[in-house]
Write a protein that holds these residues in place. Structure first.
Motif, PDB file in Angstrom:
ATOM      1  N   LEU A 126       7.356  16.988   0.986  1.00  0.00           N
ATOM      2  CA  LEU A 126       7.916  15.672   0.675  1.00  0.00           C
ATOM      3  C   LEU A 126       8.086  14.830   1.939  1.00  0.00           C
ATOM      4  N   GLU A 127       8.517  15.456   3.018  1.00  0.00           N
ATOM      5  CA  GLU A 127       8.642  14.720   4.284  1.00  0.00           C
ATOM      6  C   GLU A 127       7.283  14.204   4.744  1.00  0.00           C
ATOM      7  N   ALA A 128       6.261  15.042   4.603  1.00  0.00           N
ATOM      8  CA  ALA A 128       4.912  14.619   5.000  1.00  0.00           C
ATOM      9  C   ALA A 128       4.396  13.515   4.090  1.00  0.00           C
ATOM     10  N   ALA A 129       4.716  13.586   2.806  1.00  0.00           N
ATOM     11  CA  ALA A 129       4.299  12.541   1.869  1.00  0.00           C
ATOM     12  C   ALA A 129       4.913  11.196   2.245  1.00  0.00           C
ATOM     13  N   GLU A 130       6.172  11.227   2.663  1.00  0.00           N
ATOM     14  CA  GLU A 130       6.818   9.989   3.097  1.00  0.00           C
ATOM     15  C   GLU A 130       6.136   9.442   4.343  1.00  0.00           C
ATOM     16  N   GLU A 131       5.759  10.320   5.249  1.00  0.00           N
ATOM     17  CA  GLU A 131       5.131   9.886   6.498  1.00  0.00           C
ATOM     18  C   GLU A 131       3.791   9.200   6.252  1.00  0.00           C
ATOM     19  N   VAL A 132       3.049   9.627   5.217  1.00  0.00           N
ATOM     20  CA  VAL A 132       1.745   8.993   4.948  1.00  0.00           C
ATOM     21  C   VAL A 132       1.891   7.787   4.024  1.00  0.00           C
ATOM     22  N   GLY A 133       3.123   7.417   3.672  1.00  0.00           N
ATOM     23  CA  GLY A 133       3.356   6.198   2.912  1.00  0.00           C
ATOM     24  C   GLY A 133       3.223   6.343   1.425  1.00  0.00           C
ATOM     25  N   ALA A 181       0.827  -1.203   0.000  1.00  0.00           N
ATOM     26  CA  ALA A 181       0.000   0.000   0.000  1.00  0.00           C
ATOM     27  C   ALA A 181       0.859   1.250   0.000  1.00  0.00           C
ATOM     28  N   ARG A 182       1.941   1.213   0.781  1.00  0.00           N
ATOM     29  CA  ARG A 182       2.840   2.359   0.824  1.00  0.00           C
ATOM     30  C   ARG A 182       3.465   2.602  -0.547  1.00  0.00           C
ATOM     31  N   ALA A 183       3.827   1.508  -1.219  1.00  0.00           N
ATOM     32  CA  ALA A 183       4.528   1.648  -2.485  1.00  0.00           C
ATOM     33  C   ALA A 183       3.630   2.172  -3.587  1.00  0.00           C
ATOM     34  N   THR A 184       2.305   1.923  -3.482  1.00  0.00           N
ATOM     35  CA  THR A 184       1.413   2.295  -4.574  1.00  0.00           C
ATOM     36  C   THR A 184       0.594   3.543  -4.284  1.00  0.00           C
ATOM     37  N   ARG A 185       0.597   4.051  -3.067  1.00  0.00           N
ATOM     38  CA  ARG A 185      -0.221   5.231  -2.752  1.00  0.00           C
ATOM     39  C   ARG A 185       0.253   6.434  -3.557  1.00  0.00           C
ATOM     40  N   ARG A 186      -0.659   7.060  -4.252  1.00  0.00           N
ATOM     41  CA  ARG A 186      -0.372   8.241  -5.062  1.00  0.00           C
ATOM     42  C   ARG A 186      -0.871   9.473  -4.327  1.00  0.00           C
ATOM     43  N   VAL A 187      -0.013  10.467  -4.186  1.00  0.00           N
ATOM     44  CA  VAL A 187      -0.410  11.686  -3.488  1.00  0.00           C
ATOM     45  C   VAL A 187      -0.035  12.906  -4.320  1.00  0.00           C
ATOM     46  N   ALA A 198       2.440  23.523   3.359  1.00  0.00           N
ATOM     47  CA  ALA A 198       2.409  22.362   2.478  1.00  0.00           C
ATOM     48  C   ALA A 198       1.204  21.504   2.825  1.00  0.00           C
ATOM     49  N   VAL A 199       0.606  20.934   1.792  1.00  0.00           N
ATOM     50  CA  VAL A 199      -0.564  20.077   1.946  1.00  0.00           C
ATOM     51  C   VAL A 199      -0.321  18.801   1.153  1.00  0.00           C
ATOM     52  N   VAL A 200      -0.631  17.654   1.748  1.00  0.00           N
ATOM     53  CA  VAL A 200      -0.557  16.371   1.051  1.00  0.00           C
ATOM     54  C   VAL A 200      -1.982  15.860   0.866  1.00  0.00           C
ATOM     55  N   ARG A 201      -2.350  15.567  -0.383  1.00  0.00           N
ATOM     56  CA  ARG A 201      -3.690  15.063  -0.702  1.00  0.00           C
ATOM     57  C   ARG A 201      -3.598  13.681  -1.342  1.00  0.00           C
ATOM     58  N   ASP A 202      -4.617  12.880  -1.113  1.00  0.00           N
ATOM     59  CA  ASP A 202      -4.742  11.642  -1.862  1.00  0.00           C
ATOM     60  C   ASP A 202      -5.009  11.993  -3.323  1.00  0.00           C
ATOM     61  N   ALA A 203      -4.263  11.414  -4.234  1.00  0.00           N
ATOM     62  CA  ALA A 203      -4.355  11.791  -5.641  1.00  0.00           C
ATOM     63  C   ALA A 203      -5.702  11.441  -6.254  1.00  0.00           C
ATOM     64  N   ASP A 204      -6.375  10.431  -5.736  1.00  0.00           N
ATOM     65  CA  ASP A 204      -7.645   9.998  -6.321  1.00  0.00           C
ATOM     66  C   ASP A 204      -8.843  10.723  -5.709  1.00  0.00           C
ATOM     67  N   SER A 205      -8.870  10.816  -4.392  1.00  0.00           N
ATOM     68  CA  SER A 205     -10.041  11.401  -3.719  1.00  0.00           C
ATOM     69  C   SER A 205      -9.902  12.882  -3.420  1.00  0.00           C
ATOM     70  N   GLY A 206      -8.670  13.406  -3.392  1.00  0.00           N
ATOM     71  CA  GLY A 206      -8.449  14.786  -3.000  1.00  0.00           C
ATOM     72  C   GLY A 206      -8.454  15.002  -1.500  1.00  0.00           C
ATOM     73  N   GLU A 207      -8.632  13.947  -0.721  1.00  0.00           N
ATOM     74  CA  GLU A 207      -8.656  14.052   0.743  1.00  0.00           C
ATOM     75  C   GLU A 207      -7.317  14.581   1.263  1.00  0.00           C
ATOM     76  N   VAL A 208      -7.376  15.508   2.212  1.00  0.00           N
ATOM     77  CA  VAL A 208      -6.167  16.029   2.837  1.00  0.00           C
ATOM     78  C   VAL A 208      -5.629  14.992   3.822  1.00  0.00           C
ATOM     79  N   LEU A 209      -4.414  14.544   3.576  1.00  0.00           N
ATOM     80  CA  LEU A 209      -3.774  13.545   4.423  1.00  0.00           C
ATOM     81  C   LEU A 209      -2.837  14.164   5.451  1.00  0.00           C
ATOM     82  N   ALA A 210      -2.273  15.328   5.138  1.00  0.00           N
ATOM     83  CA  ALA A 210      -1.335  15.974   6.057  1.00  0.00           C
ATOM     84  C   ALA A 210      -1.194  17.439   5.688  1.00  0.00           C
TER      85      ALA A 210
END
Length: 385
Positions: free
Chosen positions: A69-76, A9-15, A34-46
């Motif tokens: 980028l650090e936050a993106a790594e943290e959410v996998g 899941a970590r390897a395939t998650r698109r943000v 900085a904002v990290v969003r799920d690439a498919d749903s647009g949900e804010v992850l961090a």
């Protein structure tokens, strides 16, 4: 979920990482968002936001990228699409522009080290209007660095702006004009430099007689359009303040307020020269300036720098005069940038839009972040001159 499944899941998650940074001045009190969003749903992850003391705009922008980028790594995340309104950071990180400033190289190297931890990373430039969430977080951090408000208040306002921006502008549903803040954008009247097609930046060139006639014609037009005006807000240069006074006289003498952030771009060594003279003497510099808003004329100011203060000025007007009508008297560059941002247009817009002396543009903004550009460079009132 098994450990192997979790790793997959970590390897395939698109943000998507949206990042921004800036400084009140350049350098000045600085911060990033900085904002990290799920690439498919647009949900804010961090989300990330921090004041970083005194720094330049570019340093703050790189810090925003690093935090994202650090936050993106943290959410996998395994795949990252970086979206920023900083052309410089996007082009440098994509490898298309050299990193010439030594102070940015360590930050770029840190960002590159983070990039290697993901499967793929892409970079996309977006207009500031489409980066509202990160921009709001960065502005909250800048205000905190400048000591303007408690952190809780500024971050709460940043979330409010971001929430507005997530839905505003995507609907055709009519909004009542009575709830909008209306900005009547007026370029100053003609000067001798205008007529001769000379660069007029910080030089305080007065209105010509024709320019005063244009201002009076614009005043008559506005009197018919705006029965109630809260204020006439103007650049401090005399060609604008003189225009503003003539407008105010025809509008029932609302207060005339000077706003330094509305001053024209500093054209540096090009000041007072004709366009042809600049093209002949600085051909390479002009080509670079036309190609990128990050580039400044020799000894002058870039459009990115102008855009930072114009955005600040517009935000201040919307906060100070909610639901009211305000006349804004400024110059070609600030007005073009305000219209570019309102239309969510690209930077090529700045060199394709023409604004006549005393031309009128009308911009409405609603509390939910909705924007409507109703008129651009209307000059019907000047036809008889």
């Amino acid at each position: 979920m098994t450990a192997a499944a979790a790793g997959g899941a970590r390897a395939t998650r698109r943000v998507v990482v949206e990042a921004d940074g800036g400084a009140r001045g350049n350098p000045g009190p600085a911060g990033y968002g900085a904002v990290v969003r799920d690439a498919d749903s647009g949900e804010v992850l961090a989300e990330r936001s921090e004041s970083i003391g005194v720094a330049t705009n570019n340093v703050a922008e790189y810090r925003g990228l690093i935090a994202g980028l650090e936050a993106a790594e943290e959410v996998g995340a395994g795949s990252v699409d970086v979206r920023m309104d900083s052309k410089l950071v996007v082009e440098q990180m994509a490898g298309r522009w050299q990193i010439k400033h030594p102070g940015l190289r360590p930050l770029a190297a840190q960002a590159a080290g983070l990039v290697r931890r993901f499967g793929t990373v892409t970079y996309t430039w977006i207009p500031r209007e489409r980066n509202r969430h990160a921009d709001a977080l960065a502005n909250a951090a800048m205000d905190l660095a400048a000591g303007k408000a408690p952190a809780t208040d500024r971050v709460a306002r940043a979330h409010e702006v971001a929430a507005q921006g997530s839905t505003a502008g995507s609907s055709w549903e009519p909004r009542p004009a009575s709830t909008a803040t209306r900005l009547l954008l007026v370029r100053h009247g003609e000067t001798e430099h205008t007529a001769l097609r000379r660069y007029s930046g910080r030089g305080d060139v007065p209105l010509s007689e024709r320019g005063r006639a244009q201002a009076r014609a614009t005043a008559a037009r506005l009197a018919g359009l705006a029965p109630s005006v809260a204020a006439v807000v103007t650049s401090p240069l005399s060609r604008c303040t003189a225009t503003a006074r003539l407008l105010a006289e025809a509008l029932g003498d609302p207060p005339v307020v000077t706003e330094g952030d509305l001053v024209e771009c500093d054209f540096g060594e090009w000041e007072g020269r004709t366009f042809a003279e600049v093209r002949e003497r600085w051909p390479r510099e002009m080509d670079a300036w036309l190609a990128s808003p990050e580039v400044a004329p020799p000894g002058g100011e870039s459009f990115v720098q102008v855009g930072t203060r114009v955005s600040r000025a517009v935000a201040g007007l919307l906060a100070t005069y909610p639901g009211e009508t305000v006349v804004v008297v400024s110059h070609v560059s600030p007005l073009k940038i305000a219209l570019r941002d309102a239309l969510a247009a690209g930077d090529a817009f700045l060199h394709r839009l023409y604004l006549d002396p005393a031309g009128l543009s009308i911009l409405d903004s609603w509390p939910d972040g909705g924007v409507a550009v109703r008129t651009v460079n209307d000059t019907a009132h000047l036809a008889a001159l």
